[in-house]
Design an enzyme around this catalytic site. Structure first.
Site, PDB file in Angstrom:
ATOM      1  N   TYR A   1      -8.499   4.947   8.703  1.00 25.96           N
ATOM      2  CA  TYR A   1      -8.495   5.334  10.122  1.00 25.96           C
ATOM      3  C   TYR A   1      -9.580   6.387  10.300  1.00 25.96           C
ATOM      4  O   TYR A   1      -9.522   7.445   9.663  1.00 25.96           O
ATOM      5  CB  TYR A   1      -7.146   5.945  10.513  1.00 25.96           C
ATOM      6  CG  TYR A   1      -6.010   4.946  10.630  1.00 25.96           C
ATOM      7  CD1 TYR A   1      -5.356   4.472   9.498  1.00 25.96           C
ATOM      8  CD2 TYR A   1      -5.584   4.497  11.881  1.00 25.96           C
ATOM      9  CE1 TYR A   1      -4.309   3.571   9.610  1.00 25.96           C
ATOM     10  CE2 TYR A   1      -4.533   3.595  12.003  1.00 25.96           C
ATOM     11  CZ  TYR A   1      -3.900   3.138  10.866  1.00 25.96           C
ATOM     12  OH  TYR A   1      -2.866   2.248  10.981  1.00 25.96           O
TER      13      TYR A   1
ATOM     14  N   TYR B   1       4.926   6.728   9.477  1.00 23.14           N
ATOM     15  CA  TYR B   1       4.129   5.526   9.216  1.00 23.14           C
ATOM     16  C   TYR B   1       4.915   4.512   8.380  1.00 23.14           C
ATOM     17  O   TYR B   1       4.907   3.316   8.684  1.00 23.14           O
ATOM     18  CB  TYR B   1       2.812   5.901   8.521  1.00 23.14           C
ATOM     19  CG  TYR B   1       1.754   4.832   8.678  1.00 23.14           C
ATOM     20  CD1 TYR B   1       0.741   4.944   9.619  1.00 23.14           C
ATOM     21  CD2 TYR B   1       1.768   3.676   7.885  1.00 23.14           C
ATOM     22  CE1 TYR B   1      -0.222   3.947   9.777  1.00 23.14           C
ATOM     23  CE2 TYR B   1       0.814   2.680   8.036  1.00 23.14           C
ATOM     24  CZ  TYR B   1      -0.170   2.828   8.983  1.00 23.14           C
ATOM     25  OH  TYR B   1      -1.117   1.832   9.135  1.00 23.14           O
TER      26      TYR B   1
ATOM     27  N   PRO C   1      -1.649   0.329  19.367  1.00 20.35           N
ATOM     28  CA  PRO C   1      -1.574  -0.187  17.989  1.00 20.35           C
ATOM     29  C   PRO C   1      -1.885   0.829  16.894  1.00 20.35           C
ATOM     30  O   PRO C   1      -1.737   0.521  15.716  1.00 20.35           O
ATOM     31  CB  PRO C   1      -2.615  -1.313  17.984  1.00 20.35           C
ATOM     32  CG  PRO C   1      -3.582  -0.950  19.059  1.00 20.35           C
ATOM     33  CD  PRO C   1      -2.787  -0.228  20.099  1.00 20.35           C
TER      34      PRO C   1
ATOM     35  N   HIS D   1       0.847  -1.204   0.000  1.00 15.44           N
ATOM     36  CA  HIS D   1       0.000   0.000   0.000  1.00 15.44           C
ATOM     37  C   HIS D   1       0.875   1.243   0.000  1.00 15.44           C
ATOM     38  O   HIS D   1       1.878   1.292   0.710  1.00 15.44           O
ATOM     39  CB  HIS D   1      -0.869   0.045   1.262  1.00 15.44           C
ATOM     40  CG  HIS D   1      -1.975  -0.968   1.278  1.00 15.44           C
ATOM     41  ND1 HIS D   1      -2.914  -1.026   2.269  1.00 15.44           N
ATOM     42  CD2 HIS D   1      -2.288  -1.964   0.401  1.00 15.44           C
ATOM     43  CE1 HIS D   1      -3.762  -2.001   2.016  1.00 15.44           C
ATOM     44  NE2 HIS D   1      -3.398  -2.596   0.894  1.00 15.44           N
TER      45      HIS D   1
ATOM     46  N   LYS E   1       3.055  -0.132  14.940  1.00 23.05           N
ATOM     47  CA  LYS E   1       4.513  -0.128  15.069  1.00 23.05           C
ATOM     48  C   LYS E   1       5.122  -1.280  15.883  1.00 23.05           C
ATOM     49  O   LYS E   1       6.344  -1.469  15.860  1.00 23.05           O
ATOM     50  CB  LYS E   1       4.960   1.185  15.739  1.00 23.05           C
ATOM     51  CG  LYS E   1       4.800   2.387  14.857  1.00 23.05           C
ATOM     52  CD  LYS E   1       5.828   2.376  13.743  1.00 23.05           C
ATOM     53  CE  LYS E   1       5.563   3.393  12.694  1.00 23.05           C
ATOM     54  NZ  LYS E   1       5.635   2.887  11.336  1.00 23.05           N
TER      55      LYS E   1
HETATM   56  C1  PHB Z   1      -4.101  -4.580  11.728  1.00 24.69           C
HETATM   57  O1  PHB Z   1      -4.348  -4.847  10.532  1.00 24.69           O
HETATM   58  O2  PHB Z   1      -4.181  -5.453  12.607  1.00 24.69           O
HETATM   59  C2  PHB Z   1      -3.715  -3.200  12.081  1.00 24.69           C
HETATM   60  C3  PHB Z   1      -3.526  -2.269  11.094  1.00 24.69           C
HETATM   61  C4  PHB Z   1      -3.195  -0.975  11.433  1.00 24.69           C
HETATM   62  C5  PHB Z   1      -3.048  -0.627  12.747  1.00 24.69           C
HETATM   63  C6  PHB Z   1      -3.219  -1.572  13.746  1.00 24.69           C
HETATM   64  C7  PHB Z   1      -3.558  -2.870  13.414  1.00 24.69           C
HETATM   65  O3  PHB Z   1      -2.738   0.647  13.075  1.00 24.69           O
END
Ligand code: PHB
Ligand code: APR
Length: 395
Positions: free
Chosen positions: A204, A387, A295, A75, A299
């Site tokens: 997000y 990121y 999360p 991505h 990271k």
């Molecule tokens: C996940 O796909 O488990 C995941 C993705 C992004 C995040 C946290 C978890 O910020």
């Protein structure tokens, strides 16, 4: 008591322990990994799934990148959604071509186990009562039990890669470590769903009801999260109610969230945690045993991999030249990155969640922050460069 010997005794077969063991092997250094769960358990545990470019590059250089390159989803951006509208952060453009790869941690662990075993590596699963000892001397040991027998593994160094609830950190005498901690007044309710992801990239989302995240494991399997109470009672959340809430929080004009059977669900609490230093004598802490990030910045795994690269460099220097210079710098070098990643994870978390004690001022401020990040190129660039992963720094 049965006695064994290796150069580096590693506690924990998560990403940190397995990457370290394989990196050392590639430098001709022997290690034994002791894991208290079964191989099946560690390979099936549902964990994170976002790999920084640097993590992908390292796994590839280590010869464990084949399946990752075939099956991983690359991505080049994420979406921030608020007030019902999506705004893309374009990583490729903002970072000079960098991206992330979606590939489940469980798959990384599978590939690493396969590689260790193919190379004749020793990873012992289902061991019990692991006790690191004498690591304040030059002859550390790890005692443990397996199938009712007592073992003593003598080694030159112990790597504590045994996660947040492991035994290595609490084995260090009281008063040596300083703990820095922050708990968040919320958790994430996560589901794995047999539903093709409804967006190509991660979404997000900030919403009055709380944060929501649309992620994925494959092009067929979705991974979605809802902000919830830290001790949320899962029995109160039918699959139908979870989808309803996801539909509500993620809603955006002209966009549809595809539902499907829920394959797995769970609640995780969120905290930021660091110990300093990450070393005591010949015991080195790496990954979640030394630090936890919430999360939101994706990271945890990447930071664990960064730690063990620094540790592998120090151990390689020691075995090649006898010098402990790099080992002595281990903690300091790791902590520079750890704190930057803590800052980023805290910032993403603070920007995107509803705080129970929050007030209308805070909500307006959060929306202004999201507006700023999605409309200012310098602001978007700071998100993007963190990121995709900050560059490794070796001093
Ligand atoms: C996940 O796909 O488990 C995941 C993705 C992004 C995040 C946290 C978890 O910020
Ligand atoms: N003895 C032996 N093994 C242990 C012990 C113990 N006393 N305690 C824990 N372990 C094992 C766990 O079962 C686990 O397999 O140590 C391993 C630690 O692995 P992780 O928790 O995965 O930690 P780490 O390797 O540091 O990976 C970083 O990033 O995405 C985040 O939290 C997520 O696991 C991820 C982490």
């Amino acid at each position: 008591m049965q006695k064994l010997r290796t150069q580096v005794g590693i506690v924990g077969a998560g990403p940190a322990g397995l990457v370290l063991s394989h990196l050392l092997h590639l430098e001709g250094i022997d290690s034994i990994v002791l894991e208290n769960r079964s191989r099946q358990y560690v390979q099936e545990r549902v964990r994170a799934g976002v790999l920084e470019q640097g993590t992908v590059d390292l796994l590839t250089q280590m010869g464990v990148g084949d399946r990752l390159r075939k099956e991983g989803l690359v991505h080049y951006g994420i979406e921030l959604r608020f007030r019902g509208r999506g705004h893309r952060i374009d990583f490729r453009e903002l970072t000079g071509g960098k991206g992330i790869t979606i590939y489940a941690q469980a798959e990384v662990v599978k590939d690493l186990n396969d590689a260790r075993i193919a190379a004749g590596g020793q990873v012992f699963f289902d061991v019990e009562d692991v006790r690191p000892c004498d690591f304040d001397t030059s002859e550390p040991k790890i005692r443990y039990q397996k199938d009712g027998d007592e073992y003593e593994l003598a080694c030159d160094f112990v790597a504590g890669c045994d996660g947040f609830h492991g035994i290595c950190r609490p084995s260090i005498p009281a008063g040596v470590l300083t703990e820095y901690e922050r708990e968040y007044p919320f958790g994430w309710l996560g589901i794995l769903a047999d539903a093709a992801p409804s967006a190509e990239e991660l979404v997000y989302c900030y919403h009055d009801h709380g944060f929501a995240l649309l992620s994925m494991r494959t092009s067929q399997i979705g991974r979605l999260y809802l902000q919830c109470k830290p001790d949320e009672d899962l029995t109160q959340w039918s699959d139908e109610k979870i989808w309803q809430e996801l539909q509500l929080r993620l809603a955006s004009d002209g966009w549809k969230l595809t539902e499907g059977p829920v394959l797995q669900k769970g609640v995780t609490g969120m905290r930021s945690f660091v110990v300093e230093p990450m070393q005591y004598g010949r015991l080195f802490l790496a990954g979640d045993s030394a630090h936890i990030v919430p999360p939101t910045g994706a990271k945890g795994l990447n930071l664990a991999v960064a730690d063990v690269q620094v540790l592998a460099r120090g151990l390689t220097q020691f075995y090649k030249t006898g010098s402990q210079d790099f080992l002595n710098q281990y903690s300091q070098v790791c902590l520079r990155r750890v704190w930057k990643v803590q800052r980023f994870s805290w910032w993403m978390t603070s920007m995107l969640h509803r705080f129970p004690e929050g007030n209308p001022f805070d909500e307006r401020r959060q929306l202004a922050e999201l507006d700023y990040v999605t409309s200012s190129r310098p602001a978007a660039t700071t998100l993007a460069e963190n990121y995709v992963g900050l560059p490794m720094e070796w001093s």
